[in-house]
Design an enzyme around this catalytic site. Structure first.
Site, PDB file in Angstrom:
ATOM      1  N   THR A 168      -0.001   4.923   0.997  1.00  9.87           N
ATOM      2  CA  THR A 168      -0.184   5.865   2.098  1.00  9.87           C
ATOM      3  C   THR A 168      -0.069   5.164   3.444  1.00  9.87           C
ATOM      4  O   THR A 168      -0.786   4.212   3.731  1.00  9.87           O
ATOM      5  CB  THR A 168      -1.556   6.553   1.993  1.00  9.87           C
ATOM      6  OG1 THR A 168      -1.678   7.135   0.703  1.00  9.87           O
ATOM      7  CG2 THR A 168      -1.695   7.630   3.048  1.00  9.87           C
ATOM      8  N   GLY A 175      -5.036   4.129  -3.567  1.00 14.94           N
ATOM      9  CA  GLY A 175      -6.265   4.804  -3.965  1.00 14.94           C
ATOM     10  C   GLY A 175      -5.998   6.181  -4.523  1.00 14.94           C
ATOM     11  O   GLY A 175      -6.916   6.877  -4.973  1.00 14.94           O
ATOM     12  N   ASP A 221       0.872  -1.163   0.000  1.00 13.79           N
ATOM     13  CA  ASP A 221       0.000   0.000   0.000  1.00 13.79           C
ATOM     14  C   ASP A 221       0.918   1.224   0.000  1.00 13.79           C
ATOM     15  O   ASP A 221       2.072   1.135   0.419  1.00 13.79           O
ATOM     16  CB  ASP A 221      -0.877  -0.013   1.246  1.00 13.79           C
ATOM     17  CG  ASP A 221      -1.698   1.260   1.388  1.00 13.79           C
ATOM     18  OD1 ASP A 221      -2.343   1.652   0.411  1.00 13.79           O
ATOM     19  OD2 ASP A 221      -1.650   1.863   2.474  1.00 13.79           O
TER      20      ASP A 221
END
Length: 684
Positions: free
Chosen positions: A368, A516, A366
């Site tokens: 962040t 995202g 991921d």
């Protein structure tokens, strides 16, 4: 039926390498359901495992007493025989007493096995000792029993890793707390009586008894017991503190947030139990065929006696055939590896995950909070059609104050610093991974991603402004009008480039990133770190889909913060939750929980996993060479019973020390942290 390596059930039973089965069903403190229908307290080499709290140490001490007394009597018989040859009766009696004292614990356990109708490896040792006694060679019987009893003591102390780990954790939490009433009066209470919301006073030098939040005061806290980080952390009002960590410098008043097993330390305890209660395929294989091994050995021993009529060869064969070295090969390495990982704040929920980590060839990160600090800062406010930055910020902050998303935190931080007055909001709603909505002055307003705005028919451009390149963008709208956009930036963690370099050196072929965030941000981070592949604009389900695709061609580890990445963590072959301290979701969804955000721990985990597999293979090879080589030498009459006993104990010691090399893995990381802390003035 659950199988356990190292645990203590509530019914008082303790077992290490082997599964144990009681004739009653219950749940032990690791949460597994046990149907115990075979043996309830025995394992290889004569171990009796009926125990209650702390019995591992007590049992070892009892056996050590037998070993010392019996050993001295056996040695005394040799001394009398050499120095006072006329005292042959005294020498014989000393040898007989020594042999019986040394053999007693082993023979008792073997008899218990037979009474249960089971034949395990305990009987091999007992038969060898009895055969020597029947031959009236009590000195040989004593020497054999002494070395085998020493082996059992070493094995018991080595394989009771979970118990010792839990005992060390228990020592970290005090029994007494200083509770404060509504008037501020202080009273001593048992920690077990504390409830969420109670306020307690923790003075310098004391350990925090529960998870809590500081209400008043400032202090420096040593969190090494939880995170593995040796540098103390500064804490002040509003910061969380955790059970088992040490308050170093200041008195603080804290409000209890978690108690008992819900505390971070309680979850660590649970993870240790889960790890050491799990079993590797090798150990399961050994257990599966243990019931066939002993009858086979007894048959070969009978054939050896039938053809040679040499009882010494039979005794040596029975002693050398007890495969303690093979059985210890995996548990000793696993205990050492789990201990090394826990010291660094790496908690492995199942030891099979340690084996799996050694085979990982792909990583999916991921962005962040994992590869980046996760602390977004607002770097630009761009209003449309005459909307001022202050108006844009006011609308966004009014909505985002109800969210805990990193963008919301960054917006609220700026609004607070600017002294913005917030509007009243009704009908607040948050769409995970997309944005938030709410009604302000009767108008529906939104803050969220561009594609989400377009889905709601708002006039947002297909591509973000060129001036926003390298930033994360959220748009703000009220009614049908787009008020403007807000740009954020996040800083890449300083350890991220080091981690990726280390992973490639450890044989990882593919490193990918899913986020995202928008394309330009993802592209910028991927370029800076040399990421092989990336996906931007990902929702939780698209992250899972990407992980599933990678799994088709390789073993993949997923690394995330354990909160919004829970589905992806669960989808990977190995899930690694970063900064899992205090996070229930991280502990539940991931295979491995890192109690710190130091990315270098991931490379240490892989190195430790690969190194532990090498050590296990070395142990197994040595153990099998010893057992089967010794059996052949015994059959041909080259191996004597005494040498068989000496080599049996020696092989166990070699394997224990070979496994112990794993304990210091990652030590250079803690030394580096100490040096960093000293150089920055934080190492006090």
């Amino acid at each position: 039926m659950a199988e356990h390596d190292h645990k203590h059930c509530q019914c008082g039973c303790s077992a290490h390498e082997h599964n144990h089965h009681h004739d009653h069903g219950h749940q032990c403190n690791c949460g597994h359901d046990h149907k115990h229908d075979e043996m309830d307290s025995t394992c290889i080499c004569g171990h009796d495992h009926k125990a209650e709290g702390g019995v591992g140490h007590d049992r070892s001490m009892g056996r050590l007493f037998f070993a010392l007394v019996g050993g001295m009597l056996t040695a005394n018989s040799f001394i009398l025989q050499r120095v006072l040859p006329e005292q042959s009766f005294a020498a014989d009696m000393s040898a007989i007493c020594g042999a019986f004292i040394l053999a007693l614990p082993i023979i008792i356990t073997a008899v218990k096995d037979l009474l249960r109708g089971k034949v395990y490896m305990n009987e091999l040792v007992a038969l060898a000792i009895l055969a020597a006694m029947v031959s009236a060679d009590f000195q040989t019987a004593g020497i054999i029993a002494f070395f085998l009893l020493v082996t059992i003591i070493i094995e018991t102390r080595t394989a009771s890793g979970a118990q010792r780990s839990i005992e060390e954790l228990i020592k970290l939490t005090p029994n007494i707390a200083h509770k404060l009433d509504a008037s501020g009066n202080e009273s001593e209470v048992q920690v077990s009586t504390l409830a969420v919301g109670d306020r307690i006073l923790v003075r310098p030098g004391e350990n925090f008894p529960v998870d809590a939040r500081i209400v008043t005061g400032e202090s420096t806290v040593n969190q090494a017991s939880i995170t593995g980080e040796s540098v103390p952390v500064e804490k002040s009002s509003g910061d969380d503190v955790f059970a088992g960590t040490q308050n170093l410098t200041g008195a603080v008043e804290v409000e209890v947030t978690k108690v008992g097993g819900d505390t971070t330390l309680g979850k660590v305890k649970e993870m240790i139990l889960q790890a050491e209660a799990s079993r590797t395929p090798v150990v399961r294989l050994i257990d599966r065929y243990a019931g066939y091994y002993t009858p086979t050995v007894l048959m070969i021993a009978w054939i050896t006696w039938w053809f040679s009529k040499d009882m010494n060869s039979v005794i040596a064969f029975l002693v050398i055939s007890c495969p303690c070295a093979v059985v210890l090969a995996t548990p000793t390495a696993v205990v050492a590896a789990v201990a090394a990982a826990a010291r660094l704040g790496i908690f492995i929920k199942n030891i099979s995950h340690l084996e799996l980590a050694s085979k990982i060839t792909s990583f999916v990160f991921d962005k962040t909070g994992t590869l980046t600090d996760g602390l977004l800062s607002v770097v630009k406010l761009q209003g449309h059609d005459g909307v001022t930055p202050a108006e844009l910020l006011q609308t966004a902050a009014s909505l985002e104050r109800f969210s805990n998303h990193p963008t919301a935190v960054a917006i609220m931080k700026l609004a607070t610093e600017a002294g913005i007055n917030l509007d009243e909001v009704s009908g607040f709603s948050e769409t995970h991974g997309r944005g938030v909505t709410g009604t302000i002055n009767g108008v529906l307003c939104r803050v969220g991603r561009g594609n989400w705005m377009r889905e709601n028919s708002l006039p947002v451009p297909e591509s973000d402004p060129e001036s926003a390149s390298g930033m994360s963008i959220v748009y703000v709208s009220c009614g049908e009008k787009v008020l403007g956009w807000i740009g954020f930036r996040d800083k890449i963690r300083k350890e991220a480039p080091i981690l990726l370099s280390d992973l490639r050196r450890l044989g990882v072929r593919h490193c990918a990133m899913v986020t995202g965030d928008r394309e330009s941000v993802a592209e910028s981070v991927a370029a800076q770190l040399g990421i092989d592949d990336y996906r931007s604009g990902c929702l939780p389900e698209t992250k899972v889909e990407y992980v599933e695709n990678v799994k088709r061609t390789s073993r993949v580890a997923v690394v995330g913060d354990g909160v919004n990445d829970a589905p992806a963590l669960a989808a990977g072959d190995l899930g690694i939750a970063m900064g899992a301290i205090g996070s229930d979701i991280a502990v539940n969804s991931a295979s491995v929980a890192l109690m710190t955000n130091d990315l270098r721990r991931i490379a240490v985990l892989l190195f430790l996993a690969k190194k532990s597999q090498v050590v296990i293979n070395q142990n197994l090879l040595f153990g099998m060479l010893f057992v089967f080589g010794g059996m052949i030498l015994s059959i041909v009459g080259v191996m004597t019973p005494i040498w068989a006993a000496v080599l049996h104990a020696g092989s166990t010691i070699v394997i224990v020390f070979n496994s112990a090399r794993l304990v210091r893995t990652g030590e250079e990381l803690t030394l580096e942290e100490n040096n960093d802390g000293d150089s920055t003035g934080e190492g006090r």
